[in-house]
Design a protein around this motif. Structure first.
Motif, PDB file in Angstrom:
ATOM      1  N   PHE A 122      19.846 -18.614 -23.714  1.00 14.43           N
ATOM      2  CA  PHE A 122      19.787 -19.447 -22.511  1.00 14.43           C
ATOM      3  C   PHE A 122      18.359 -19.503 -22.004  1.00 14.43           C
ATOM      4  O   PHE A 122      17.760 -18.464 -21.714  1.00 14.43           O
ATOM      5  CB  PHE A 122      20.702 -18.887 -21.414  1.00 14.43           C
ATOM      6  CG  PHE A 122      22.108 -18.649 -21.888  1.00 14.43           C
ATOM      7  CD1 PHE A 122      22.948 -19.712 -22.199  1.00 14.43           C
ATOM      8  CD2 PHE A 122      22.580 -17.365 -22.058  1.00 14.43           C
ATOM      9  CE1 PHE A 122      24.239 -19.485 -22.667  1.00 14.43           C
ATOM     10  CE2 PHE A 122      23.872 -17.121 -22.520  1.00 14.43           C
ATOM     11  CZ  PHE A 122      24.699 -18.193 -22.826  1.00 14.43           C
ATOM     12  N   SER A 123      17.837 -20.710 -21.903  1.00 14.62           N
ATOM     13  CA  SER A 123      16.484 -20.891 -21.362  1.00 14.62           C
ATOM     14  C   SER A 123      16.531 -20.696 -19.848  1.00 14.62           C
ATOM     15  O   SER A 123      17.613 -20.689 -19.238  1.00 14.62           O
ATOM     16  CB  SER A 123      15.994 -22.307 -21.671  1.00 14.62           C
ATOM     17  OG  SER A 123      16.774 -23.236 -20.936  1.00 14.62           O
ATOM     18  N   ARG A 124      15.366 -20.584 -19.255  1.00 12.84           N
ATOM     19  CA  ARG A 124      15.293 -20.434 -17.795  1.00 12.84           C
ATOM     20  C   ARG A 124      15.965 -21.623 -17.091  1.00 12.84           C
ATOM     21  O   ARG A 124      16.656 -21.443 -16.105  1.00 12.84           O
ATOM     22  CB  ARG A 124      13.823 -20.333 -17.383  1.00 12.84           C
ATOM     23  CG  ARG A 124      13.593 -20.375 -15.908  1.00 12.84           C
ATOM     24  CD  ARG A 124      12.833 -19.146 -15.442  1.00 12.84           C
ATOM     25  NE  ARG A 124      12.537 -19.210 -14.028  1.00 12.84           N
ATOM     26  CZ  ARG A 124      13.256 -18.613 -13.093  1.00 12.84           C
ATOM     27  NH1 ARG A 124      14.337 -17.935 -13.424  1.00 12.84           N
ATOM     28  NH2 ARG A 124      12.921 -18.700 -11.830  1.00 12.84           N
ATOM     29  N   GLU A 125      15.771 -22.821 -17.639  1.00 15.01           N
ATOM     30  CA  GLU A 125      16.372 -24.024 -17.036  1.00 15.01           C
ATOM     31  C   GLU A 125      17.895 -23.946 -17.084  1.00 15.01           C
ATOM     32  O   GLU A 125      18.576 -24.263 -16.110  1.00 15.01           O
ATOM     33  CB  GLU A 125      15.896 -25.298 -17.758  1.00 15.01           C
ATOM     34  CG  GLU A 125      14.427 -25.642 -17.570  1.00 15.01           C
ATOM     35  CD  GLU A 125      13.469 -24.627 -18.206  1.00 15.01           C
ATOM     36  OE1 GLU A 125      13.794 -24.080 -19.289  1.00 15.01           O
ATOM     37  OE2 GLU A 125      12.408 -24.376 -17.609  1.00 15.01           O
ATOM     38  N   GLU A 126      18.417 -23.525 -18.231  1.00 16.85           N
ATOM     39  CA  GLU A 126      19.883 -23.409 -18.363  1.00 16.85           C
ATOM     40  C   GLU A 126      20.431 -22.344 -17.419  1.00 16.85           C
ATOM     41  O   GLU A 126      21.494 -22.522 -16.809  1.00 16.85           O
ATOM     42  CB  GLU A 126      20.256 -23.068 -19.807  1.00 16.85           C
ATOM     43  CG  GLU A 126      20.045 -24.231 -20.759  1.00 16.85           C
ATOM     44  CD  GLU A 126      20.180 -23.832 -22.219  1.00 16.85           C
ATOM     45  OE1 GLU A 126      20.894 -24.533 -22.946  1.00 16.85           O
ATOM     46  OE2 GLU A 126      19.567 -22.826 -22.647  1.00 16.85           O
ATOM     47  N   LEU A 127      19.699 -21.246 -17.290  1.00 18.68           N
ATOM     48  CA  LEU A 127      20.137 -20.174 -16.382  1.00 18.68           C
ATOM     49  C   LEU A 127      20.178 -20.700 -14.952  1.00 18.68           C
ATOM     50  O   LEU A 127      21.171 -20.525 -14.239  1.00 18.68           O
ATOM     51  CB  LEU A 127      19.184 -18.975 -16.476  1.00 18.68           C
ATOM     52  CG  LEU A 127      19.202 -18.201 -17.801  1.00 18.68           C
ATOM     53  CD1 LEU A 127      18.070 -17.178 -17.845  1.00 18.68           C
ATOM     54  CD2 LEU A 127      20.542 -17.507 -18.007  1.00 18.68           C
TER      55      LEU A 127
ATOM     56  N   TYR B  16      13.894 -15.777 -20.150  1.00 20.47           N
ATOM     57  CA  TYR B  16      15.118 -16.315 -20.761  1.00 20.47           C
ATOM     58  C   TYR B  16      15.955 -15.164 -21.299  1.00 20.47           C
ATOM     59  O   TYR B  16      15.493 -14.016 -21.332  1.00 20.47           O
ATOM     60  CB  TYR B  16      14.755 -17.277 -21.910  1.00 20.47           C
ATOM     61  CG  TYR B  16      13.816 -16.668 -22.925  1.00 20.47           C
ATOM     62  CD1 TYR B  16      14.277 -15.802 -23.907  1.00 20.47           C
ATOM     63  CD2 TYR B  16      12.441 -16.935 -22.890  1.00 20.47           C
ATOM     64  CE1 TYR B  16      13.424 -15.228 -24.828  1.00 20.47           C
ATOM     65  CE2 TYR B  16      11.568 -16.356 -23.798  1.00 20.47           C
ATOM     66  CZ  TYR B  16      12.072 -15.500 -24.764  1.00 20.47           C
ATOM     67  OH  TYR B  16      11.220 -14.911 -25.665  1.00 20.47           O
TER      68      TYR B  16
ATOM     69  N   ILE C 198      16.962 -17.627 -28.834  1.00 20.66           N
ATOM     70  CA  ILE C 198      17.086 -17.780 -27.380  1.00 20.66           C
ATOM     71  C   ILE C 198      18.480 -18.329 -27.083  1.00 20.66           C
ATOM     72  O   ILE C 198      18.854 -19.379 -27.590  1.00 20.66           O
ATOM     73  CB  ILE C 198      15.991 -18.714 -26.819  1.00 20.66           C
ATOM     74  CG1 ILE C 198      14.608 -18.070 -27.024  1.00 20.66           C
ATOM     75  CG2 ILE C 198      16.238 -19.003 -25.333  1.00 20.66           C
ATOM     76  CD1 ILE C 198      13.441 -18.898 -26.547  1.00 20.66           C
TER      77      ILE C 198
ATOM     78  N   TYR D 188      15.380 -11.581 -18.761  1.00 19.02           N
ATOM     79  CA  TYR D 188      15.884 -11.937 -17.438  1.00 19.02           C
ATOM     80  C   TYR D 188      16.591 -10.735 -16.803  1.00 19.02           C
ATOM     81  O   TYR D 188      17.683 -10.833 -16.275  1.00 19.02           O
ATOM     82  CB  TYR D 188      16.825 -13.137 -17.568  1.00 19.02           C
ATOM     83  CG  TYR D 188      17.111 -13.862 -16.270  1.00 19.02           C
ATOM     84  CD1 TYR D 188      16.120 -14.569 -15.595  1.00 19.02           C
ATOM     85  CD2 TYR D 188      18.382 -13.824 -15.710  1.00 19.02           C
ATOM     86  CE1 TYR D 188      16.386 -15.213 -14.401  1.00 19.02           C
ATOM     87  CE2 TYR D 188      18.663 -14.476 -14.515  1.00 19.02           C
ATOM     88  CZ  TYR D 188      17.670 -15.159 -13.877  1.00 19.02           C
ATOM     89  OH  TYR D 188      17.940 -15.795 -12.690  1.00 19.02           O
TER      90      TYR D 188
END
Ligand SMILES: O=P(O)(O)OC[C@H]1O[C@H](OP(=O)(O)OP(=O)(O)O)[C@H](O)[C@@H]1O
Ligand SMILES: [Mg+2]
Length: 178
Positions: free
Chosen positions: A10-15, A168, A8, A155
């Protein structure tokens, strides 16, 4: 599906954190301007949906579809418009929204095509930039993340239309497409 992802990136939070920063910059730069957010189908849809929440000025959005990849992990180099805009863009500032700039062929074609329609301006925001793969000179005005030369999915990004629904961005295992 997820067992085909080797890492992974970029996680959703990082995005979402980075997208909020991009939205802030864009909000500042387009203050008082007639903004048309132009998402390129289909990959840019999840990014565009999150990005517009972070642009805090009036805007319109629309879509174009162009295709150069088909069921391959490398660009054919031939860009075709599959769905075009239905109105004139002479009175607007166009912000093209892309999920990724890879060879740059898609964006170079699009930018030239749209510039020829005489809009107030044409700029590019991309979530991902893979500069090592560039074949033509095109630079995004706003970029979320630079990434290495690996085939990524999730994503919005696909391989053969699959994986777009992952929340992600991940690297696809080579055995998934060999
Ligand atoms: O810089 P390039 O090498 O031209 O590659 C980038 C383009 O390729 C992908 O689109 P694709 O044609 O796969 O369509 P999709 O968004 O529907 O997946 C991506 O969404 C960009 O539009
Ligand atoms: Mg694709």
């Amino acid at each position: 599906m997820e067992d085909q992802i080797s890492k992974i990136l970029f996680s959703r939070e990082e995005l979402l954190k980075r997208i909020a920063e991009l939205g802030e910059e864009i909000t500042r730069d387009y203050q008082g301007k007639n903004l048309l957010v132009l998402a390129i189908l289909k990959g840019a849809v999840p990014f565009m949906a999150d990005l517009i929440h972070q642009i805090k000025i009036p805007l319109a959005y629309d879509f174009m579809a162009v295709s150069s990849y088909g069921a391959s992990t490398t660009s054919s180099g031939v860009v075709r418009i599959m769905k075009d805009l239905e109105r004139s863009v002479e009175d607007v500032h166009i912000l093209i929204v892309e999920d990724i700039v890879d060879t740059g062929l898609t964006l170079k074609y699009l930018k030239e095509n749209l510039t020829a329609r005489n809009p107030e301006s044409v700029k590019i925001v991309t979530l991902l930039d893979k500069p090592d793969r560039r074949k033509v000179d095109v630079k995004p005005d706003y970029n979320g993340f630079k990434i290495p030369d690996e085939f990524v999915v999730g994503y919005g990004l696909d391989f053969n239309e699959q994986y777009r629904n992952l929340p992600y961005i991940g690297i696809l295992k080579p055995e998934a497409y060999q």
